[in-house]
Design a protein around this motif. Structure first.
Motif, PDB file in Angstrom:
ATOM      1  N   PHE A 208       0.718  -1.247   0.135  1.00  0.00           N
ATOM      2  CA  PHE A 208       0.100   0.032   0.099  1.00  0.00           C
ATOM      3  C   PHE A 208       0.705   1.461  -0.040  1.00  0.00           C
ATOM      4  CE2 PHE A 208      -1.558   3.504   2.862  1.00  0.00           C
ATOM      5  CZ  PHE A 208      -2.785   3.744   2.053  1.00  0.00           C
ATOM      6  N   VAL A 209       1.747   1.179   1.036  1.00  0.00           N
ATOM      7  CA  VAL A 209       2.697   2.430   0.890  1.00  0.00           C
ATOM      8  C   VAL A 209       3.461   2.538  -0.337  1.00  0.00           C
ATOM      9  CG1 VAL A 209       4.920   3.340   2.009  1.00  0.00           C
ATOM     10  CG2 VAL A 209       2.995   2.135   3.390  1.00  0.00           C
ATOM     11  N   LEU A 210       4.020   1.514  -1.047  1.00  0.00           N
ATOM     12  CA  LEU A 210       4.826   1.686  -2.108  1.00  0.00           C
ATOM     13  C   LEU A 210       4.042   2.302  -3.175  1.00  0.00           C
ATOM     14  CD1 LEU A 210       7.695   1.299  -3.196  1.00  0.00           C
ATOM     15  CD2 LEU A 210       7.079  -1.073  -3.708  1.00  0.00           C
ATOM     16  N   SER A 211       2.579   1.582  -3.276  1.00  0.00           N
ATOM     17  CA  SER A 211       1.775   2.165  -4.348  1.00  0.00           C
ATOM     18  C   SER A 211       1.405   3.871  -4.191  1.00  0.00           C
ATOM     19  CB  SER A 211       0.471   1.565  -4.422  1.00  0.00           C
ATOM     20  OG  SER A 211       0.827   0.054  -4.735  1.00  0.00           O
ATOM     21  N   CYS A 212       1.351   3.965  -2.710  1.00  0.00           N
ATOM     22  CA  CYS A 212       0.958   5.546  -2.570  1.00  0.00           C
ATOM     23  C   CYS A 212       2.100   6.398  -2.988  1.00  0.00           C
ATOM     24  CB  CYS A 212       1.143   5.753  -1.126  1.00  0.00           C
ATOM     25  SG  CYS A 212      -0.695   5.638  -0.605  1.00  0.00           S
ATOM     26  N   ALA A 213       3.586   5.733  -2.897  1.00  0.00           N
ATOM     27  CA  ALA A 213       4.574   6.700  -3.101  1.00  0.00           C
ATOM     28  C   ALA A 213       4.800   6.468  -4.742  1.00  0.00           C
ATOM     29  CB  ALA A 213       6.021   5.709  -2.797  1.00  0.00           C
ATOM     30  N   PHE A 214       4.275   5.686  -5.463  1.00  0.00           N
ATOM     31  CA  PHE A 214       4.384   5.793  -7.044  1.00  0.00           C
ATOM     32  C   PHE A 214       3.473   6.749  -7.386  1.00  0.00           C
ATOM     33  CE2 PHE A 214       2.927   4.517 -11.387  1.00  0.00           C
ATOM     34  CZ  PHE A 214       4.260   4.547 -11.920  1.00  0.00           C
ATOM     35  N   SER A 215       2.232   6.856  -6.817  1.00  0.00           N
ATOM     36  CA  SER A 215       1.284   7.743  -7.603  1.00  0.00           C
ATOM     37  C   SER A 215       1.303   9.333  -6.855  1.00  0.00           C
ATOM     38  CB  SER A 215      -0.182   7.213  -7.000  1.00  0.00           C
ATOM     39  OG  SER A 215      -0.357   6.934  -5.667  1.00  0.00           O
ATOM     40  N   ILE A 216       1.927   9.310  -5.594  1.00  0.00           N
ATOM     41  CA  ILE A 216       1.963  10.540  -5.056  1.00  0.00           C
ATOM     42  C   ILE A 216       2.559  11.828  -5.666  1.00  0.00           C
ATOM     43  CG2 ILE A 216       4.187  10.565  -3.737  1.00  0.00           C
ATOM     44  CD1 ILE A 216       2.620  11.011  -1.094  1.00  0.00           C
ATOM     45  N   LEU A 217       3.429  11.269  -6.720  1.00  0.00           N
ATOM     46  CA  LEU A 217       4.449  12.228  -7.667  1.00  0.00           C
ATOM     47  C   LEU A 217       3.524  13.250  -8.302  1.00  0.00           C
ATOM     48  CD1 LEU A 217       7.312  10.155  -8.384  1.00  0.00           C
ATOM     49  CD2 LEU A 217       7.481  11.862  -6.858  1.00  0.00           C
ATOM     50  N   ALA A 218       2.180  12.479  -9.006  1.00  0.00           N
ATOM     51  CA  ALA A 218       1.468  13.034 -10.202  1.00  0.00           C
ATOM     52  C   ALA A 218       0.992  14.233  -9.694  1.00  0.00           C
ATOM     53  CB  ALA A 218       0.458  11.993 -10.385  1.00  0.00           C
ATOM     54  N   PRO A 219       0.426  14.914  -8.481  1.00  0.00           N
ATOM     55  CA  PRO A 219      -0.189  16.039  -8.530  1.00  0.00           C
ATOM     56  C   PRO A 219       0.621  17.292  -8.399  1.00  0.00           C
ATOM     57  CG  PRO A 219      -1.086  14.489  -7.001  1.00  0.00           C
ATOM     58  CD  PRO A 219       0.489  14.051  -7.623  1.00  0.00           C
ATOM     59  N   PHE A 220       2.006  17.249  -7.717  1.00  0.00           N
ATOM     60  CA  PHE A 220       2.706  18.260  -7.565  1.00  0.00           C
ATOM     61  C   PHE A 220       4.076  18.125  -8.085  1.00  0.00           C
ATOM     62  CE2 PHE A 220       2.811  15.504  -3.682  1.00  0.00           C
ATOM     63  CZ  PHE A 220       4.264  15.304  -3.620  1.00  0.00           C
ATOM     64  N   PHE A 221       4.640  17.277  -8.174  1.00  0.00           N
ATOM     65  CA  PHE A 221       6.175  16.975  -8.533  1.00  0.00           C
ATOM     66  C   PHE A 221       6.321  17.690  -9.831  1.00  0.00           C
ATOM     67  CE2 PHE A 221       9.835  15.009 -10.729  1.00  0.00           C
ATOM     68  CZ  PHE A 221      10.775  15.610 -10.253  1.00  0.00           C
ATOM     69  N   PRO A 222       5.549  17.633 -10.953  1.00  0.00           N
ATOM     70  CA  PRO A 222       5.876  17.965 -12.100  1.00  0.00           C
ATOM     71  C   PRO A 222       5.801  19.600 -12.069  1.00  0.00           C
ATOM     72  CG  PRO A 222       4.302  16.062 -12.570  1.00  0.00           C
ATOM     73  CD  PRO A 222       4.499  16.456 -11.044  1.00  0.00           C
ATOM     74  N   ILE A 223       4.777  20.283 -11.240  1.00  0.00           N
ATOM     75  CA  ILE A 223       4.743  21.543 -11.248  1.00  0.00           C
ATOM     76  C   ILE A 223       5.987  22.051 -10.575  1.00  0.00           C
ATOM     77  CG2 ILE A 223       3.387  23.379 -10.050  1.00  0.00           C
ATOM     78  CD1 ILE A 223       1.080  21.474 -10.352  1.00  0.00           C
ATOM     79  N   GLU A 224       6.596  21.556  -9.476  1.00  0.00           N
ATOM     80  CA  GLU A 224       7.614  22.006  -8.848  1.00  0.00           C
ATOM     81  C   GLU A 224       8.813  21.737  -9.661  1.00  0.00           C
ATOM     82  OE1 GLU A 224       9.280  23.118  -4.983  1.00  0.00           O
ATOM     83  OE2 GLU A 224       7.273  22.692  -5.453  1.00  0.00           O
ATOM     84  N   ALA A 225       9.094  20.740 -10.479  1.00  0.00           N
ATOM     85  CA  ALA A 225      10.118  20.595 -11.316  1.00  0.00           C
ATOM     86  C   ALA A 225       9.915  21.764 -12.749  1.00  0.00           C
ATOM     87  CB  ALA A 225      10.121  19.112 -11.988  1.00  0.00           C
ATOM     88  N   ALA A 226       8.721  21.984 -13.049  1.00  0.00           N
ATOM     89  CA  ALA A 226       8.558  22.953 -14.142  1.00  0.00           C
ATOM     90  C   ALA A 226       9.069  24.346 -13.641  1.00  0.00           C
ATOM     91  CB  ALA A 226       7.349  22.919 -14.655  1.00  0.00           C
ATOM     92  N   GLN A 227       8.527  24.779 -12.249  1.00  0.00           N
ATOM     93  CA  GLN A 227       9.231  25.816 -11.922  1.00  0.00           C
ATOM     94  C   GLN A 227      10.567  26.263 -11.796  1.00  0.00           C
ATOM     95  OE1 GLN A 227       7.038  25.909  -8.013  1.00  0.00           O
ATOM     96  NE2 GLN A 227       5.101  26.593  -9.022  1.00  0.00           N
ATOM     97  N   LYS A 228      11.325  24.981 -11.515  1.00  0.00           N
ATOM     98  CA  LYS A 228      12.776  25.145 -11.917  1.00  0.00           C
ATOM     99  C   LYS A 228      13.225  25.056 -13.089  1.00  0.00           C
ATOM    100  CE  LYS A 228      13.441  22.890  -7.255  1.00  0.00           C
ATOM    101  NZ  LYS A 228      14.347  24.269  -6.523  1.00  0.00           N
ATOM    102  N   GLY A 229      12.597  25.120 -14.152  1.00  0.00           N
ATOM    103  CA  GLY A 229      12.966  25.306 -15.474  1.00  0.00           C
ATOM    104  C   GLY A 229      13.180  23.763 -16.115  1.00  0.00           C
ATOM    105  N   VAL A 230      12.732  22.772 -15.562  1.00  0.00           N
ATOM    106  CA  VAL A 230      13.120  21.373 -16.093  1.00  0.00           C
ATOM    107  C   VAL A 230      11.955  21.088 -17.106  1.00  0.00           C
ATOM    108  CG1 VAL A 230      13.170  18.906 -15.470  1.00  0.00           C
ATOM    109  CG2 VAL A 230      13.834  20.630 -13.907  1.00  0.00           C
ATOM    110  N   SER A 231      12.274  20.649 -18.176  1.00  0.00           N
ATOM    111  CA  SER A 231      11.210  20.428 -19.316  1.00  0.00           C
ATOM    112  C   SER A 231      10.548  19.297 -19.229  1.00  0.00           C
ATOM    113  CB  SER A 231      12.017  20.194 -20.695  1.00  0.00           C
ATOM    114  OG  SER A 231      12.830  19.016 -20.589  1.00  0.00           O
ATOM    115  N   SER A 232       9.420  19.173 -19.801  1.00  0.00           N
ATOM    116  CA  SER A 232       8.291  17.964 -19.590  1.00  0.00           C
ATOM    117  C   SER A 232       9.046  16.850 -19.943  1.00  0.00           C
ATOM    118  CB  SER A 232       7.271  18.281 -20.527  1.00  0.00           C
ATOM    119  OG  SER A 232       6.413  19.353 -20.197  1.00  0.00           O
ATOM    120  N   THR A 233       9.965  16.659 -21.104  1.00  0.00           N
ATOM    121  CA  THR A 233      10.844  15.467 -21.356  1.00  0.00           C
ATOM    122  C   THR A 233      11.560  14.979 -20.216  1.00  0.00           C
ATOM    123  OG1 THR A 233      10.569  16.193 -23.710  1.00  0.00           O
ATOM    124  CG2 THR A 233      12.310  14.437 -22.988  1.00  0.00           C
ATOM    125  N   LEU A 234      12.041  15.733 -19.445  1.00  0.00           N
ATOM    126  CA  LEU A 234      13.228  15.514 -18.394  1.00  0.00           C
ATOM    127  C   LEU A 234      12.484  15.040 -17.295  1.00  0.00           C
ATOM    128  CD1 LEU A 234      16.106  18.171 -18.840  1.00  0.00           C
ATOM    129  CD2 LEU A 234      16.089  15.674 -19.411  1.00  0.00           C
TER     130      LEU A 234
END
Length: 420
Positions: free
Chosen positions: A30-56
């Motif tokens: 259960f925890v490992l599945s949470c860890a996999f899906s937990i990135l989707a809502p906010f990590f792409p936004i946080e990385a994009a704010q640092k100038g990381v491209s969608s591909t990266l």
């Protein structure tokens, strides 16, 4: 025919310790599945704010399943030599540390080589831990209850499904409460806190070390079609949300509710598919699951020749896909184990279960890695409905192929299933 051997210490282990050991494995799934899906809502936004491209960003996220694809067969083949208990304890430690440290990447300055490199390194460590954990936890769970493999896998998949369903909402809430660091610290702390209970309750194994022949491993690799239906759900990761917003005009804030349909039905169906496949055999459930899943892909758009897009039909079809995926995947472990038993004689439970666990873990991560990419490419050149139909055709053909192989096996008297 292979007889399953469980260590003398494990046989004498009090029943409640077996239950606790299995419960801890389910919770870690259960925890490992949470860890996999937990990135989707906010990590792409946080990385994009640092100038990381969608591909990266995609490369960072994919680093973990890529590692699982490569390493799971290795841990499966050499798992009996390494030791299931050792692998489970080490993987729990690696997962807790790597995921907790990932929360610190937000402290790195504006996006650049350092930020990307550290993210990928931590995701690779996370993938290594995931490969070890899935391989060892599946092997241990089925070794504890060898006569109820379908039920065991059903309960494990219920735990994983709950993690996938709850993870995004749970992660978003923690992110709003305490920023980028808090979700990773909370999720990462769970495996670390469970190290002591795992050490206490895990049975030691005195099973002689054996490895399956290369011929057996190659034959098992040809059974991967039993698990790729669940992996095909990765298609929806990169394509479903834009379709809901742009075609069906669902508000962004409500798309998560539509996404719940598949995992929730999957959890409920897994509870039923496990014990029923133990009783009636695995192959009928796998064939029906592939056909149901393929039909769901035709209706989720739906295909142009069936009807025009309707939200209720999409939700029902997505739930149907979750139902078909449960029927396909939950009995797959037992089915592959039966194939292994028919190939080799004299091999013990640990040797068989670790190999099968590694193959299944690799197949699922291959789906996690390729599903979003293939789905994205198809929808770039085609529309969502046509892309879904292509996936549906593949799954229907897969179901018919498994049916044909099953009929041929029974015709020549080479049964791949054992009696319940």
């Amino acid at each position: 025919m292979i007889s399953f051997h469980v260590s003398a210490q494990q046989k004498n282990l009090p029943r409640f310790k077996n239950v606790l050991a299995f419960a801890v494995c389910c919770f870690l799934n259960f925890v490992l599945s949470c860890a996999f899906s937990i990135l989707a809502p906010f990590f792409p936004i946080e990385a994009a704010q640092k100038g990381v491209s969608s591909t990266l960003i995609g490369s960072i996220v994919s680093a973990s399943p890529f590692c699982v694809v490569i390493l799971s067969p290795f841990f499966g083949y050499y798992g009996s030599s390494i030791g299931v208990r050792f692998m489970l304890l080490i993987s729990t430690l690696v997962l807790g540390v790597s995921f907790s440290l990932f929360g610190l990447v937000s402290k790195i300055g504006e996006g650049g080589g350092t930020f990307i490199a550290i993210c990928i390194i931590l995701r690779l460590f996370h993938g290594t831990g995931t490969a070890m954990f899935f391989t060892s936890s599946y092997a241990l769970s089925t070794a504890l209850y060898p006569k109820n493999i379908g039920l065991v896998m059903g309960l494990v998949e219920v735990a994983a499904g709950m993690g996938f369903a709850i993870g995004p909402a749970f992660g978003s809430g923690l992110y709003e409460l305490g920023g980028f660091l808090l979700p990773f610290v909370v999720i990462g702390a769970c495996p670390l806190l469970l190290l002591v209970p795992l050490y206490i309750f895990l049975p030691d194994s005195d099973i002689p070390v054996q490895r399956l022949s290369s011929r057996a491993v190659c034959t098992l690799l040809r059974t991967l079609c039993n698990v790729l239906a669940l992996a095909a759900l990765g298609f929806f990761t990169s394509t479903f949300s834009p379709f809901l917003v742009n075609k069906l005009h669902v508000p962004v804030a409500r798309t998560g509710l539509v996404f719940l349909a598949g995992p929730v039905v999957y959890m409920l169906a897994a509870l039923v598919a496990g014990p029923l496949s133990d009783k009636f055999g695995t192959r009928p459930f796998i064939i029906c699951g592939l056909l149901v899943c393929g039909s769901g892909y035709f209706l989720v758009g739906p295909a142009d020749f069936i009807a025009s897009p309707r939200l209720w039909l999409t939700i029902v079809s997505f739930a149907l896909i979750g139902f078909g995926a449960a029927l396909t995947f939950v009995p797959a472990y037992a089915d592959m184990l039966n194939i292994a038993k028919s190939l080799d004689t004299g091999y013990n439970l640990e040797s068989l279960t670790t190999v099968v666990s590694g193959i299944i873990s690799s197949a699922l991560s291959c789906g996690d890695l390729s599903g979003p990419f293939v789905g994205g490419v198809l929808t770039d050149y085609l529309d969502f409905q046509t892309s879904a139909v292509i996936f549906g055709e593949i799954l229907l053909a897969q179901g018919l192929l498994v049916l044909l192989l099953t009929l041929v096996e029974r015709r020549v008297g080479k049964h791949t299933e054992t009696s319940p």
